[in-house]
Design an enzyme around this catalytic site. Sequence first.
Site, PDB file in Angstrom:
ATOM      1  N   GLU A 124       0.812  -1.208   0.000  1.00  0.00           N
ATOM      2  CA  GLU A 124       0.000   0.000   0.000  1.00  0.00           C
ATOM      3  C   GLU A 124       0.843   1.254   0.000  1.00  0.00           C
ATOM      4  O   GLU A 124       1.890   1.321   0.653  1.00  0.00           O
ATOM      5  CB  GLU A 124      -0.886   0.026   1.248  1.00  0.00           C
ATOM      6  CG  GLU A 124      -1.862  -1.106   1.263  1.00  0.00           C
ATOM      7  CD  GLU A 124      -3.143  -0.744   2.005  1.00  0.00           C
ATOM      8  OE1 GLU A 124      -3.940  -1.648   2.221  1.00  0.00           O
ATOM      9  OE2 GLU A 124      -3.335   0.434   2.352  1.00  0.00           O
ATOM     10  N   CYS A 170       3.080   8.579   1.446  1.00  0.00           N
ATOM     11  CA  CYS A 170       3.345   7.692   2.572  1.00  0.00           C
ATOM     12  C   CYS A 170       3.740   6.341   1.971  1.00  0.00           C
ATOM     13  O   CYS A 170       2.911   5.685   1.335  1.00  0.00           O
ATOM     14  CB  CYS A 170       2.082   7.593   3.426  1.00  0.00           C
ATOM     15  SG  CYS A 170       2.244   6.477   4.812  1.00  0.00           S
ATOM     16  N   CYS A 210       4.491  -6.386   8.384  1.00  0.00           N
ATOM     17  CA  CYS A 210       5.426  -5.910   9.409  1.00  0.00           C
ATOM     18  C   CYS A 210       5.509  -6.948  10.525  1.00  0.00           C
ATOM     19  O   CYS A 210       4.486  -7.461  10.976  1.00  0.00           O
ATOM     20  CB  CYS A 210       4.952  -4.575   9.997  1.00  0.00           C
ATOM     21  SG  CYS A 210       6.104  -3.906  11.234  1.00  0.00           S
ATOM     22  N   CYS A 245       2.535  -4.493  16.589  1.00  0.00           N
ATOM     23  CA  CYS A 245       1.892  -3.513  17.477  1.00  0.00           C
ATOM     24  C   CYS A 245       0.392  -3.786  17.548  1.00  0.00           C
ATOM     25  O   CYS A 245      -0.252  -4.051  16.530  1.00  0.00           O
ATOM     26  CB  CYS A 245       2.153  -2.092  17.001  1.00  0.00           C
ATOM     27  SG  CYS A 245       3.910  -1.711  16.919  1.00  0.00           S
ATOM     28  N   CYS A 265      -2.293  -1.684  15.363  1.00  0.00           N
ATOM     29  CA  CYS A 265      -1.951  -1.388  13.963  1.00  0.00           C
ATOM     30  C   CYS A 265      -2.388  -2.527  13.044  1.00  0.00           C
ATOM     31  O   CYS A 265      -2.042  -3.688  13.278  1.00  0.00           O
ATOM     32  CB  CYS A 265      -0.440  -1.177  13.851  1.00  0.00           C
ATOM     33  SG  CYS A 265       0.158  -1.062  12.157  1.00  0.00           S
ATOM     34  N   GLY A 287       5.235  -1.600   7.374  1.00  0.00           N
ATOM     35  CA  GLY A 287       6.579  -2.070   7.644  1.00  0.00           C
ATOM     36  C   GLY A 287       7.398  -1.197   8.563  1.00  0.00           C
ATOM     37  O   GLY A 287       7.064  -0.046   8.832  1.00  0.00           O
ATOM     38  N   GLU A 288       8.482  -1.786   9.066  1.00  0.00           N
ATOM     39  CA  GLU A 288       9.399  -1.099   9.970  1.00  0.00           C
ATOM     40  C   GLU A 288      10.683  -0.784   9.186  1.00  0.00           C
ATOM     41  O   GLU A 288      11.490  -1.684   8.920  1.00  0.00           O
ATOM     42  CB  GLU A 288       9.671  -1.994  11.187  1.00  0.00           C
ATOM     43  CG  GLU A 288      10.777  -1.541  12.084  1.00  0.00           C
ATOM     44  CD  GLU A 288      10.766  -0.049  12.411  1.00  0.00           C
ATOM     45  OE1 GLU A 288       9.732   0.471  12.848  1.00  0.00           O
ATOM     46  OE2 GLU A 288      11.818   0.604  12.208  1.00  0.00           O
ATOM     47  N   SER A 302       9.999   6.919   9.851  1.00  0.00           N
ATOM     48  CA  SER A 302       9.332   6.666  11.126  1.00  0.00           C
ATOM     49  C   SER A 302       9.687   5.265  11.602  1.00  0.00           C
ATOM     50  O   SER A 302       9.591   4.299  10.847  1.00  0.00           O
ATOM     51  CB  SER A 302       7.816   6.789  10.933  1.00  0.00           C
ATOM     52  OG  SER A 302       7.134   6.451  12.124  1.00  0.00           O
ATOM     53  N   SER A 318       8.206   6.259  17.008  1.00  0.00           N
ATOM     54  CA  SER A 318       6.875   5.921  17.506  1.00  0.00           C
ATOM     55  C   SER A 318       6.985   5.468  18.955  1.00  0.00           C
ATOM     56  O   SER A 318       7.431   4.355  19.229  1.00  0.00           O
ATOM     57  CB  SER A 318       6.275   4.802  16.644  1.00  0.00           C
ATOM     58  OG  SER A 318       6.014   5.287  15.359  1.00  0.00           O
ATOM     59  N   LEU A 319       6.576   6.322  19.877  1.00  0.00           N
ATOM     60  CA  LEU A 319       6.726   6.054  21.307  1.00  0.00           C
ATOM     61  C   LEU A 319       5.466   5.404  21.893  1.00  0.00           C
ATOM     62  O   LEU A 319       5.513   4.338  22.461  1.00  0.00           O
ATOM     63  CB  LEU A 319       7.022   7.374  22.021  1.00  0.00           C
ATOM     64  CG  LEU A 319       8.140   7.411  23.040  1.00  0.00           C
ATOM     65  CD1 LEU A 319       9.390   6.711  22.563  1.00  0.00           C
ATOM     66  CD2 LEU A 319       8.459   8.863  23.384  1.00  0.00           C
ATOM     67  N   ASN A 374      -6.942   5.620  15.005  1.00  0.00           N
ATOM     68  CA  ASN A 374      -7.854   5.281  13.908  1.00  0.00           C
ATOM     69  C   ASN A 374      -8.301   3.838  14.088  1.00  0.00           C
ATOM     70  O   ASN A 374      -7.455   2.957  14.214  1.00  0.00           O
ATOM     71  CB  ASN A 374      -7.132   5.415  12.558  1.00  0.00           C
ATOM     72  CG  ASN A 374      -6.675   6.833  12.309  1.00  0.00           C
ATOM     73  OD1 ASN A 374      -7.414   7.776  12.555  1.00  0.00           O
ATOM     74  ND2 ASN A 374      -5.451   6.992  11.846  1.00  0.00           N
ATOM     75  N   CYS A 379      -3.258   6.374   9.026  1.00  0.00           N
ATOM     76  CA  CYS A 379      -2.194   5.701   9.782  1.00  0.00           C
ATOM     77  C   CYS A 379      -2.732   4.459  10.463  1.00  0.00           C
ATOM     78  O   CYS A 379      -3.757   4.509  11.137  1.00  0.00           O
ATOM     79  CB  CYS A 379      -1.653   6.608  10.884  1.00  0.00           C
ATOM     80  SG  CYS A 379      -0.720   7.979  10.284  1.00  0.00           S
TER      81      CYS A 379
END
Length: 357
Positions: A109, A122, A129, A133, A136, A176-177, A206, A229-230, A305, A348
Amino acid sequence: MSANPLVSQVDSPNPEKLELVPPLLGATVAELTAWVQQQGQPAYRGKQLHDWIYNKGVRSLCDISVFPKNWRAELAQVPIGRSTLHYRSVAPDGTVKYLLRLADGQIIETVGIPSAKRLTVCVSSQVGCPMGCDFCATGKGGYQRNLDCHEIVDQVLTVQEDFQQRVSHVVFMGMGEPLLNTDNVLASLRSLNQDVGIGARSLTVSTVGIRSRIRQLAEHHLQITLAVSLHASNQALRERLIPSARPYPLENLLAECREYVQMTGRRVSFEYVLLAGVNDLPKHALELAQHLRGFQNHVNLIPYNPIKEVDYKRPSSDRIQAFVNVLKQQQIAVSVRYSRGLEADAACGQLRANERQ
Ligand code: SAH
Ligand code: SF4
């Protein structure tokens, strides 16, 4: 990409040999020049090839009308590395979500986000990923593989061509990371900056944080923007939301961020998804501020979201404002980022590859 991947191959029009050529997208003008010369063409054809790939968006080398006809026929098999459009949807706010099919059939995507003076893309850095998380959609969908450099650059060109407008900003906030795919991400950053012409400061990576990788990134002294991303103000809460954070304590992550600021002279921005009743209380804001005191940073709050797998809730606007106020009182620079593209499932955390395949 390896040192100079293009130079060691094709020296004849033999189609079997041509199939071994790696995709051209992601190559520098010097690499393309060496490649055309290796095939007996004059050096200036390298610059032409560069222009046709990155500016004119050619999808087959046969279509490069400034090249001699017989050479064009020989080049038919050489892959440029472009994806094909699998699905496209437009949200009412103008955000466009693309599902792109890669050479091996995988779907990724990409999102195009227009605003008054900007066109932001983006991009995804992996298919899926592995970080898992809890809030997500990508994390819930599993992991397939890293993206190659050309597959990242292609996403930006695809949006640029679709909008018929130059892309001004790129954020690595899709699937993905990025710091699990550092080599290809670094190669794509170089290409986006030097070949596509996007300013380094307009490129944002990010990351959820992988031990030592932020320091490694800093060693390249890039002028890109780093977003971390905390999502939590203490380690226990962070582990609950980000299972992969278990072996990497918050203190260590923040120490690496401080090193990043010292080494690059760039500030770090922190992403914090606000989940009602989970991490959005004033005490969390205070705890967060205490961690962030004393180094250059900026906090982006992202109201959650919704995704279908979990029942987190987005906080009310009063709760969000209260969180903002505490951070401001503590002299922390903060903004609230309402994601665009909610209606197209392009906001996101809503990106998943397995729909509409
Ligand atoms: N893997 C990287 C980059 C991709 S995620 C990272 O995590 O930083 C990009 C951003 O989307 C991150 O800040 C992430 O936390 C946020 N995000 C993920 N799921 C979300 C959701 N459901 N609602 C709002 N933001 C979300
Ligand atoms: Fe991966 Fe980022 Fe989603 Fe976490 S938030 S699962 S790191 S894409």
